[in-house]
Motif scaffolding. Structure first.
Motif, PDB file in Angstrom:
ATOM      1  N   ARG A  93       0.820  -1.206   0.000  1.00 20.85           N
ATOM      2  CA  ARG A  93       0.000   0.000   0.000  1.00 20.85           C
ATOM      3  C   ARG A  93       0.856   1.260   0.000  1.00 20.85           C
ATOM      4  NH1 ARG A  93      -2.915   0.658   5.446  1.00 20.85           N
ATOM      5  NH2 ARG A  93      -0.765   1.161   5.963  1.00 20.85           N
ATOM      6  N   ASP A  94       1.974   1.204   0.713  1.00 18.88           N
ATOM      7  CA  ASP A  94       2.832   2.390   0.841  1.00 18.88           C
ATOM      8  C   ASP A  94       4.204   2.161   0.213  1.00 18.88           C
ATOM      9  OD1 ASP A  94       1.159   4.266   2.278  1.00 18.88           O
ATOM     10  OD2 ASP A  94       1.304   2.905   3.989  1.00 18.88           O
ATOM     11  N   LEU A  95       4.250   1.328  -0.826  1.00 15.66           N
ATOM     12  CA  LEU A  95       5.536   1.003  -1.440  1.00 15.66           C
ATOM     13  C   LEU A  95       6.189   2.223  -2.084  1.00 15.66           C
ATOM     14  CD1 LEU A  95       7.415  -1.388  -1.810  1.00 15.66           C
ATOM     15  CD2 LEU A  95       6.322  -1.859  -4.008  1.00 15.66           C
ATOM     16  N   LEU A  96       5.390   3.073  -2.730  1.00 16.26           N
ATOM     17  CA  LEU A  96       5.962   4.242  -3.399  1.00 16.26           C
ATOM     18  C   LEU A  96       6.631   5.200  -2.420  1.00 16.26           C
ATOM     19  CD1 LEU A  96       6.491   5.877  -5.931  1.00 16.26           C
ATOM     20  CD2 LEU A  96       4.232   6.922  -5.673  1.00 16.26           C
ATOM     21  N   PRO A  97       5.934   5.676  -1.371  1.00 17.91           N
ATOM     22  CA  PRO A  97       6.634   6.577  -0.441  1.00 17.91           C
ATOM     23  C   PRO A  97       7.823   5.929   0.243  1.00 17.91           C
ATOM     24  CG  PRO A  97       4.471   5.955   0.440  1.00 17.91           C
ATOM     25  CD  PRO A  97       4.513   5.508  -0.991  1.00 17.91           C
ATOM     26  N   ILE A  98       7.717   4.636   0.550  1.00 20.54           N
ATOM     27  CA  ILE A  98       8.844   3.946   1.192  1.00 20.54           C
ATOM     28  C   ILE A  98      10.057   3.923   0.267  1.00 20.54           C
ATOM     29  CG2 ILE A  98       9.644   1.647   1.911  1.00 20.54           C
ATOM     30  CD1 ILE A  98       6.871   1.242   3.196  1.00 20.54           C
ATOM     31  N   ILE A 328      11.593  14.249   3.782  1.00 23.63           N
ATOM     32  CA  ILE A 328      10.302  13.693   4.175  1.00 23.63           C
ATOM     33  C   ILE A 328       9.149  14.502   3.601  1.00 23.63           C
ATOM     34  CG2 ILE A 328       8.749  13.273   6.122  1.00 23.63           C
ATOM     35  CD1 ILE A 328      10.879  11.128   5.795  1.00 23.63           C
ATOM     36  N   TYR A 329       9.183  15.819   3.774  1.00 23.47           N
ATOM     37  CA  TYR A 329       8.054  16.645   3.319  1.00 23.47           C
ATOM     38  C   TYR A 329       7.989  16.713   1.796  1.00 23.47           C
ATOM     39  CZ  TYR A 329       7.110  18.109   8.093  1.00 23.47           C
ATOM     40  OH  TYR A 329       6.770  18.112   9.423  1.00 23.47           O
ATOM     41  N   LEU A 330       9.134  16.816   1.135  1.00 22.32           N
ATOM     42  CA  LEU A 330       9.155  16.880  -0.329  1.00 22.32           C
ATOM     43  C   LEU A 330       8.721  15.556  -0.947  1.00 22.32           C
ATOM     44  CD1 LEU A 330       9.862  18.290  -3.015  1.00 22.32           C
ATOM     45  CD2 LEU A 330      12.229  17.535  -2.683  1.00 22.32           C
ATOM     46  N   LEU A 331       9.285  14.464  -0.475  1.00 25.29           N
ATOM     47  CA  LEU A 331       8.975  13.152  -1.056  1.00 25.29           C
ATOM     48  C   LEU A 331       7.554  12.707  -0.697  1.00 25.29           C
ATOM     49  CD1 LEU A 331      12.413  11.385  -0.433  1.00 25.29           C
ATOM     50  CD2 LEU A 331      11.564  12.425  -2.542  1.00 25.29           C
ATOM     51  N   SER A 332       7.053  13.105   0.455  1.00 28.41           N
ATOM     52  CA  SER A 332       5.656  12.810   0.803  1.00 28.41           C
ATOM     53  C   SER A 332       4.717  13.559  -0.142  1.00 28.41           C
ATOM     54  CB  SER A 332       5.372  13.212   2.250  1.00 28.41           C
ATOM     55  OG  SER A 332       6.149  12.466   3.149  1.00 28.41           O
ATOM     56  N   TYR A 333       5.075  14.785  -0.473  1.00 29.56           N
ATOM     57  CA  TYR A 333       4.280  15.570  -1.422  1.00 29.56           C
ATOM     58  C   TYR A 333       4.270  14.898  -2.798  1.00 29.56           C
ATOM     59  CZ  TYR A 333       3.061  19.385  -4.614  1.00 29.56           C
ATOM     60  OH  TYR A 333       2.482  20.139  -5.600  1.00 29.56           O
ATOM     61  N   LEU A 334       5.442  14.428  -3.249  1.00 28.81           N
ATOM     62  CA  LEU A 334       5.514  13.738  -4.543  1.00 28.81           C
ATOM     63  C   LEU A 334       4.717  12.439  -4.510  1.00 28.81           C
ATOM     64  CD1 LEU A 334       9.300  14.187  -5.455  1.00 28.81           C
ATOM     65  CD2 LEU A 334       7.340  15.379  -6.452  1.00 28.81           C
ATOM     66  N   SER A 335       4.804  11.722  -3.397  1.00 26.30           N
ATOM     67  CA  SER A 335       4.059  10.470  -3.271  1.00 26.30           C
ATOM     68  C   SER A 335       2.560  10.714  -3.370  1.00 26.30           C
ATOM     69  CB  SER A 335       4.401   9.801  -1.935  1.00 26.30           C
ATOM     70  OG  SER A 335       3.552   8.711  -1.685  1.00 26.30           O
ATOM     71  N   THR A 336       2.089  11.770  -2.725  1.00 26.89           N
ATOM     72  CA  THR A 336       0.662  12.102  -2.762  1.00 26.89           C
ATOM     73  C   THR A 336       0.217  12.441  -4.176  1.00 26.89           C
ATOM     74  OG1 THR A 336       0.809  12.944  -0.499  1.00 26.89           O
ATOM     75  CG2 THR A 336      -1.117  13.594  -1.777  1.00 26.89           C
ATOM     76  N   LYS A 337       1.102  13.067  -4.953  1.00 26.49           N
ATOM     77  CA  LYS A 337       0.769  13.430  -6.332  1.00 26.49           C
ATOM     78  C   LYS A 337       0.548  12.198  -7.212  1.00 26.49           C
ATOM     79  CE  LYS A 337       0.791  17.956  -6.528  1.00 26.49           C
ATOM     80  NZ  LYS A 337      -0.424  18.690  -6.970  1.00 26.49           N
ATOM     81  N   PHE A 338       1.285  11.118  -6.911  1.00 24.84           N
ATOM     82  CA  PHE A 338       1.213   9.921  -7.754  1.00 24.84           C
ATOM     83  C   PHE A 338       0.269   8.846  -7.205  1.00 24.84           C
ATOM     84  CE2 PHE A 338       5.347  11.711  -8.983  1.00 24.84           C
ATOM     85  CZ  PHE A 338       5.194  11.736 -10.364  1.00 24.84           C
ATOM     86  N   THR A 339      -0.160   9.009  -5.972  1.00 22.11           N
ATOM     87  CA  THR A 339      -1.074   8.022  -5.384  1.00 22.11           C
ATOM     88  C   THR A 339      -2.286   8.743  -4.799  1.00 22.11           C
ATOM     89  OG1 THR A 339      -0.040   8.116  -3.195  1.00 22.11           O
ATOM     90  CG2 THR A 339       0.862   6.526  -4.761  1.00 22.11           C
TER      91      THR A 339
END
Length: 529
Positions: A93-98, A328-339
């Motif tokens: 479920r959280d493979l992309l942000p991880i 963390i904040y930048l990559l979480s933002y990118l993860s949200t954009k793709f999921t």
């Protein structure tokens, strides 16, 4: 020949004595919170570090902590245990942000720390990069243990553990490449770097998958819990050694093996009883290894080296925390954009502040070749930063969880269980008063005590009912506890029948299946009500 064998025996005896001293101290520290209740506010692993610091202050060195000891002996079981318990569905479920945290997060951390130190500390770029690479590996053992204790959501635990498992591998790969640069064993070109990266990671994934699936299908052929438990231990160390010998990442290999055996092999090749035995074994081994590692981390601190490099440690801490925040904040933002699954701001904050450093960082720093001129600065800096993350961030994470309203219902459950336990205890006291009369004691006193206890029982019942009304989830928790009691009674009955000879011991292996079916039937009845 006799002299050599005598010296060898003395060395072995000395090592065993050192090991027993370390183990005794670690287990002694584990009992302290039971004696001094105020120590329960400090996570167990951090308490070990503090005791180790006390020993270091008096220059008592238990063991020489080498990189080989950490990477070859301590790291494989810790990685395997975490991967064994990590649920694939949660991970998927959280493979992309991880993956973003583990790969891009490591790159951001290394470059950010290196650039910051290069600009303000006046060190060579090689030293800056090696410090950044050493500190790019997170160690969430203490923080995830705290999460489970206070009932933090499972998603946050998965994100923290998943990132750590994979970024350890990335950090080791990055460090290996960077340490080879000054030795002239690596090329600073994009194509070779990318090729080497995929080769090292690919070998780890392939070897880990082959061993994981191989043992999974092997355990289908027999039902021998002790053998299957031993196979998991062999797979953890064997995967690491084989992968490293083939030029791959042993860390990635062990993680893949643990994931496969925990999510696939334990389901198709192990019965419920064996799964419990193996899980308990790895829980013990992780506790055992962590107890030793965190005590030794504190014990290996050299205060003189820390004092001499205090300014460098402070700059590194600032750069590391800042880079962690950006990542963390930048990559979480990118993860949200793709999921479609966003990570909440409070969760991101805990991921940022919970990125502690530990044994892997220390092992990498100690692995720096002695021919590099600033090796001692690297080691002192990494030790100082690790100490900061464990003590400062470690002791402030719980108040931060409370501030962000991320504490789960564990304290509420504890309060509920305490009330229920008092109710059961007072009922037994009341039963004793009603059945066992002492003729030497006046009946009026008996009635007085009965009235007092009945009043307390009524007050407790009111408080229990109030909690259940305010927090409906406690009802399902109560049913779960009751189900556990019923199954425990059933299991004890089977054990008594086996012991008395009224039940054949060969039937004992079917008992876990009987209990599991009873568990499912109970749950289905509860849901239908």
């Amino acid at each position: 020949m006799t002299l050599a064998s005598t010296i060898g025996e003395e060395v072995i005896a000395a090592n065993i004595k050192q090991f027993l001293i370390v183990l005794s101290l670690s287990l002694g520290v584990a009992t302290l919170p039971q004696i001094f209740s105020w120590l329960r506010q400090i996570p167990y692993t951090l308490l070990l570090v503090i005791v180790g610091l006390g020993l270091a202050f008096f220059d008592i060195r238990l063991v020489n902590l080498s990189p080989q000891l950490i990477l070859l002996i301590f790291l494989p079981p810790l990685l395997f245990e975490a991967a064994w318990n990590l649920k694939w569905l949660d991970l998927k479920r959280d493979l992309l942000p991880i993956c973003l945290y583990a790969v891009l997060g490591v790159i951001i951390s290394i470059l950010g720390v290196a650039i910051g130190l290069n600009q303000f500390a006046g060190l060579s770029l090689t030293t800056d990069l090696l410090i950044g690479a050493s500190l790019s590996a997170t160690d969430p053992v203490s923080v995830t243990a705290l999460f489970r204790e206070v009932g933090v959501g499972s998603r946050l635990v998965t994100l923290m553990e998943g990132e750590s498992l994979f970024n350890d591998g990335m950090a080791v790969v990055a460090f290996g490449f960077l340490v080879a640069l000054p030795l002239g064993n690596a090329q600073l070109e994009l194509k070779p770097i990318v090729l080497d990266f995929f080769t090292v990671v690919g070998i780890g994934v392939i070897v880990g998958a082959l061993i994981g699936f191989g043992i999974s299908y092997l355990t289908q052929r027999f039902d021998l819990p002790m053998v299957e438990q031993s196979l998991t231990l062999i797979s953890a160390y064997g995967t690491y050694l084989i992968t490293e010998d083939l030029g791959g990442s042993g860390v990635i290999g062990v993680v893949i093996t643990g994931l496969i055996l925990g999510n696939f092999g334990s389901r198709i090749g192990m019965n419920p009883r064996t799964r419990i035995i193996v899980s308990k074994f790895w829980e013990f081994l992780a506790f055992f290894v962590n107890s030793i590692v965190f005590l030794l981390i504190g014990d290996q601190i050299h205060f003189t080296g820390l004092a001499e490099n205090l300014h460098l440690i402070a700059m590194t801490v600032i750069a590391m925390i800042l880079m962690r925040l950006i990542a963390i904040y930048l990559l979480s933002y990118l993860s949200t954009k793709f999921t479609n699954s966003a990570i909440s701001l409070p969760d991101q904050t805990i991921l940022w502040w919970g990125g502690w450093r530990g044994s892997v960082s220390i092992a990498l720093a100690l692995s720096v070749p002695t021919i590099l001129p600033e090796r001692e600065k690297i080691i002192a800096t990494v030790f100082g930063v690790v100490l900061f993350t464990l003590l400062v961030q470690g002791l402030t994470i719980k108040p931060l969880l409370q501030k962000l309203n991320l504490l789960g219902d564990a304290p509420l459950r504890d309060r509920y269980l305490e009330l229920v336990a008092r109710h059961i205890a007072l009922e037994r006291v009341l039963q004793h008063l009603e059945t066992d009369r002492n003729p030497a004691i006046d009946r009026e006193y008996y009635r007085y005590q009965e009235t007092l206890i009945k009043g307390e029982l009524e007050d407790l019942q009111v408080e229990i009912d109030k909690l259940q009304k305010e927090y409906p989830n406690l009802q399902s928790f109560a049913l779960e506890q009751f189900r556990g009691e019923l199954l425990a009674i059933e299991a004890d009955t089977y054990a008594e029948l086996v012991k008395s000879g009224r039940l054949n011991k060969e039937l004992a292996p079917i008992i876990p299946a009987v209990l599991q079916n009873g568990n499912k039937n109970f749950l289905s009845r509860v849901k239908s009500q």
